[in-house]
Structures are given as structure tokens and as C-alpha cells.
Scaffold this motif. Sequence first.
Motif, PDB file in Angstrom:
ATOM      1  N   ARG A  39       0.832  -1.199   0.000  1.00  0.00           N
ATOM      2  CA  ARG A  39       0.000   0.000   0.000  1.00  0.00           C
ATOM      3  C   ARG A  39       0.870   1.254   0.000  1.00  0.00           C
ATOM      4  O   ARG A  39       0.592   2.232  -0.688  1.00  0.00           O
ATOM      5  CB  ARG A  39      -0.946  -0.006   1.209  1.00  0.00           C
ATOM      6  N   TYR A  40       1.955   1.196   0.782  1.00  0.00           N
ATOM      7  CA  TYR A  40       2.858   2.338   0.891  1.00  0.00           C
ATOM      8  C   TYR A  40       3.482   2.667  -0.472  1.00  0.00           C
ATOM      9  O   TYR A  40       3.496   3.821  -0.901  1.00  0.00           O
ATOM     10  CB  TYR A  40       3.939   2.015   1.923  1.00  0.00           C
ATOM     11  N   LYS A  42       2.400   1.793  -3.444  1.00  0.00           N
ATOM     12  CA  LYS A  42       1.351   2.204  -4.368  1.00  0.00           C
ATOM     13  C   LYS A  42       1.030   3.685  -4.183  1.00  0.00           C
ATOM     14  O   LYS A  42       0.897   4.437  -5.150  1.00  0.00           O
ATOM     15  CB  LYS A  42       0.103   1.344  -4.103  1.00  0.00           C
ATOM     16  N   GLN A  43       0.936   4.075  -2.933  1.00  0.00           N
ATOM     17  CA  GLN A  43       0.641   5.466  -2.596  1.00  0.00           C
ATOM     18  C   GLN A  43       1.751   6.391  -3.100  1.00  0.00           C
ATOM     19  O   GLN A  43       1.484   7.434  -3.687  1.00  0.00           O
ATOM     20  CB  GLN A  43       0.501   5.574  -1.070  1.00  0.00           C
ATOM     21  N   THR A  47       1.464   9.305  -5.944  1.00  0.00           N
ATOM     22  CA  THR A  47       1.855  10.677  -5.640  1.00  0.00           C
ATOM     23  C   THR A  47       2.828  11.194  -6.683  1.00  0.00           C
ATOM     24  O   THR A  47       2.692  12.312  -7.181  1.00  0.00           O
ATOM     25  CB  THR A  47       2.506  10.756  -4.246  1.00  0.00           C
ATOM     26  N   VAL A  70      -4.672  12.066  -5.065  1.00  0.00           N
ATOM     27  CA  VAL A  70      -4.076  10.772  -4.734  1.00  0.00           C
ATOM     28  C   VAL A  70      -5.088   9.924  -3.992  1.00  0.00           C
ATOM     29  O   VAL A  70      -5.246   8.732  -4.270  1.00  0.00           O
ATOM     30  CB  VAL A  70      -2.811  10.961  -3.870  1.00  0.00           C
ATOM     31  N   ARG A  71      -5.792  10.519  -3.063  1.00  0.00           N
ATOM     32  CA  ARG A  71      -6.756   9.771  -2.280  1.00  0.00           C
ATOM     33  C   ARG A  71      -7.863   9.231  -3.173  1.00  0.00           C
ATOM     34  O   ARG A  71      -8.260   8.076  -3.052  1.00  0.00           O
ATOM     35  CB  ARG A  71      -7.324  10.687  -1.185  1.00  0.00           C
ATOM     36  N   SER A  74      -6.663   6.206  -5.105  1.00  0.00           N
ATOM     37  CA  SER A  74      -6.362   4.978  -4.365  1.00  0.00           C
ATOM     38  C   SER A  74      -7.590   4.367  -3.717  1.00  0.00           C
ATOM     39  O   SER A  74      -7.498   3.357  -3.057  1.00  0.00           O
ATOM     40  CB  SER A  74      -5.272   5.256  -3.327  1.00  0.00           C
ATOM     41  N   GLU A  75      -8.748   4.973  -3.889  1.00  0.00           N
ATOM     42  CA  GLU A  75      -9.954   4.402  -3.279  1.00  0.00           C
ATOM     43  C   GLU A  75     -10.517   3.278  -4.132  1.00  0.00           C
ATOM     44  O   GLU A  75     -10.278   3.251  -5.320  1.00  0.00           O
ATOM     45  CB  GLU A  75     -11.005   5.495  -3.107  1.00  0.00           C
TER      46      GLU A  75
END
Length: 75
Positions: A39-40, A42-43, A47, A70-71, A74-75
Motif C-alpha cells: 500500500r505504501y 502504491k501510494q 503521488t 491521490v486519495r 487509491s480508493e
Amino acid sequence: MLTCKEMSELGSDIIDDHLGLRTRMDVFMHLGMCPRCRRYIKQLRLTSQVLQQLPPDSAPVDAQAILDKVRRHSE
Ligand SMILES: [Zn+2]
């Protein structure tokens, strides 16, 4: 075997693909068994993609707008 701390230190090298073959394998193995680092990374990648999409003369950067984007991605 890499630790999560080492993964976060490697973060920008991972997304910029600045790793040697050996380290890349270690990273790949770690990501395979660690959802948190998946997840890290991917985030981080999202970004950097969003940042690259910004026109170069759009300073000052609206950090909040980027984070919102970004949020949403990623949802
Ligand atoms: Zn991890």
C-alpha cells in the motif's frame, strides 16, 4: 530479507527504478508478503505520477489538491 523500515528508506528509489537487480528482488519478495508496504509503495507511486502530471510552471504547488487527487485514485 528487507525490513519495513528499509522499504520506506528505499521508497523513492523503488518508484524511480534506481535499484540493482539484487535489491529489486528483495523488494519484490517483501512486497509479496507485506500488504502494508504494498500500500505504501502504491501510494508513493500515485503521488509521483500526480506530481509529474502537473505543469512545470504551476508553482506554488497546491499540496492539498494533490493529496485529494491521490486519495481519489487509491480508493
Ligand atoms: Zn513491509
